[in-house]
Design an enzyme around this catalytic site. Structure first.
Site, PDB file in Angstrom:
ATOM      1  N   ASP A 188       0.974  -1.347  -0.007  1.00  0.00           N
ATOM      2  CA  ASP A 188      -0.002   0.166  -0.025  1.00  0.00           C
ATOM      3  C   ASP A 188       0.803   1.062  -0.094  1.00  0.00           C
ATOM      4  O   ASP A 188       0.576   2.459  -0.230  1.00  0.00           O
ATOM      5  CB  ASP A 188      -1.029   0.016   1.162  1.00  0.00           C
ATOM      6  CG  ASP A 188      -0.426  -0.151   2.563  1.00  0.00           C
ATOM      7  OD1 ASP A 188       1.028  -0.369   2.685  1.00  0.00           O
ATOM      8  OD2 ASP A 188      -1.085  -0.198   3.684  1.00  0.00           O
TER       9      ASP A 188
ATOM     10  N   GLU B 102       9.249  -4.975  10.338  1.00  0.00           N
ATOM     11  CA  GLU B 102       9.737  -3.422   9.767  1.00  0.00           C
ATOM     12  C   GLU B 102      10.234  -2.543  11.073  1.00  0.00           C
ATOM     13  O   GLU B 102       9.542  -2.499  11.982  1.00  0.00           O
ATOM     14  CB  GLU B 102       8.673  -2.907   9.076  1.00  0.00           C
ATOM     15  CG  GLU B 102       8.964  -1.524   8.730  1.00  0.00           C
ATOM     16  CD  GLU B 102       8.278  -0.794   7.617  1.00  0.00           C
ATOM     17  OE1 GLU B 102       8.344   0.372   7.368  1.00  0.00           O
ATOM     18  OE2 GLU B 102       7.008  -1.439   7.506  1.00  0.00           O
TER      19      GLU B 102
END
Length: 285
Positions: free
Chosen positions: A49, A187
């Site tokens: 995204d 992440e």
């Protein structure tokens, strides 16, 4: 093309089986041309995204829609022949309930041909992950720094830097595996935490700003090749300056047009041949 020469696409089962065997190569792609290039080397292509920020100039990923992800996911699947393609579920399309997550994920896979979906969260999304995987939808989880939750976590800041935060990220990764995820993206976390998660889980971890000990690595391709310079995360290594190359080409084109040296004869059809119009005299009369 014969059955013996046909390219076989990597499956989520194949990706999961790589745990502890080599390093998975993953990159993002949002278009068929980029997917074709990345497909030459990637085990996993993630249609992130992040497309909202990289291609649409959005300030974050929150405005990305399911229709956008389907359009870009389908393009990537058409462009990639061998990589396992995983498409992000965008914000607000899965957090409400497992049933909502299923509707979004089922539509995404049916309309793109992708091999799996990626969603942010572990502990709080365990029910949704389990609901999807029990119904045949492969899920890649995403823990640590979660862009869709940046407003709630103080922005794009590294996670797991203190004992409490580290425990939360660790629990999230474990919950995702227990719920049935085939892989976990980690992440923006403390390196030691990402290493510990990788050593603990039995499914592959894919790091982005995490640890070289992860089972694989992923970067946003435009970051890595220097095609997106609005913001460069600390964890990005730039392997090229694509913007500089494109800028030079665009300037050269503009120069040639203004100087009248483009197009050249080689770029024209029938250059130098006299014009012949059948029936021109009759038309004039």
């Amino acid at each position: 093309m014969s059955a013996h020469t046909r390219t076989t696409r990597k499956t989520v089962t194949a990706i999961r089986s790589t745990k502890g065997i080599g390093s998975l190569v993953s990159l993002t792609a949002y278009s068929a041309p980029m997917a074709k290039l990345v497909d030459e080397v990637a085990d996993v292509i993630i249609v992130g995204d992040s497309v909202g920020m990289v291609l649409y100039g959005m300030p974050d990923t929150l405005r990305v829609t399911l229709d956008m992800m389907i359009a870009h996911g389908a393009a990537v699947v058409r462009g990639a022949a061998q990589a396992c393609v995983v498409v992000d579920l965008p914000f607000s399309t899965y957090q409400e309930s497992p049933a909502q997550a299923y509707r979004s994920a089922a539509r995404l896979l049916a309309e793109t041909g992708a091999q799996g979906v990626k969603l942010e969260g572990g502990t709080e999304m365990a029910d949704a992950i389990r609901f999807l995987t029990e119904r045949g939808i492969p899920v890649m989880a995403h823990v640590g720094l979660m862009p869709q939750q940046a407003n709630a976590t103080g922005g794009f800041r590294a996670q797991g830097m203190d004992p409490r935060s580290a425990a939360q990220v660790f629990d999230a990764a474990c919950s995702a595996e227990q719920a049935g995820a085939f892989s976990v993206v980690i992440e923006g976390t403390a390196e030691a935490l990402a290493r510990h998660i990788t050593e603990t889980l039995t499914i592959p971890t894919i790091g982005i700003g995490a640890s070289p000990a992860c089972d694989g690595q992923v970067l946003v391709t435009e970051d890595m090749i220097g095609a997106f310079d609005a913001y460069t995360p600390r964890f990005v290594k730039r392997y090229a300056d694509a913007n500089a190359v494109m800028r030079d080409a665009i300037r050269q084109y503009a120069h040639d047009v203004r100087q009248g040296v483009f197009p050249e004869p080689a770029h024209c059809f029938g250059y130098g041949k006299p014009l012949q119009l059948v029936g021109a005299a009759d038309a004039a009369a």
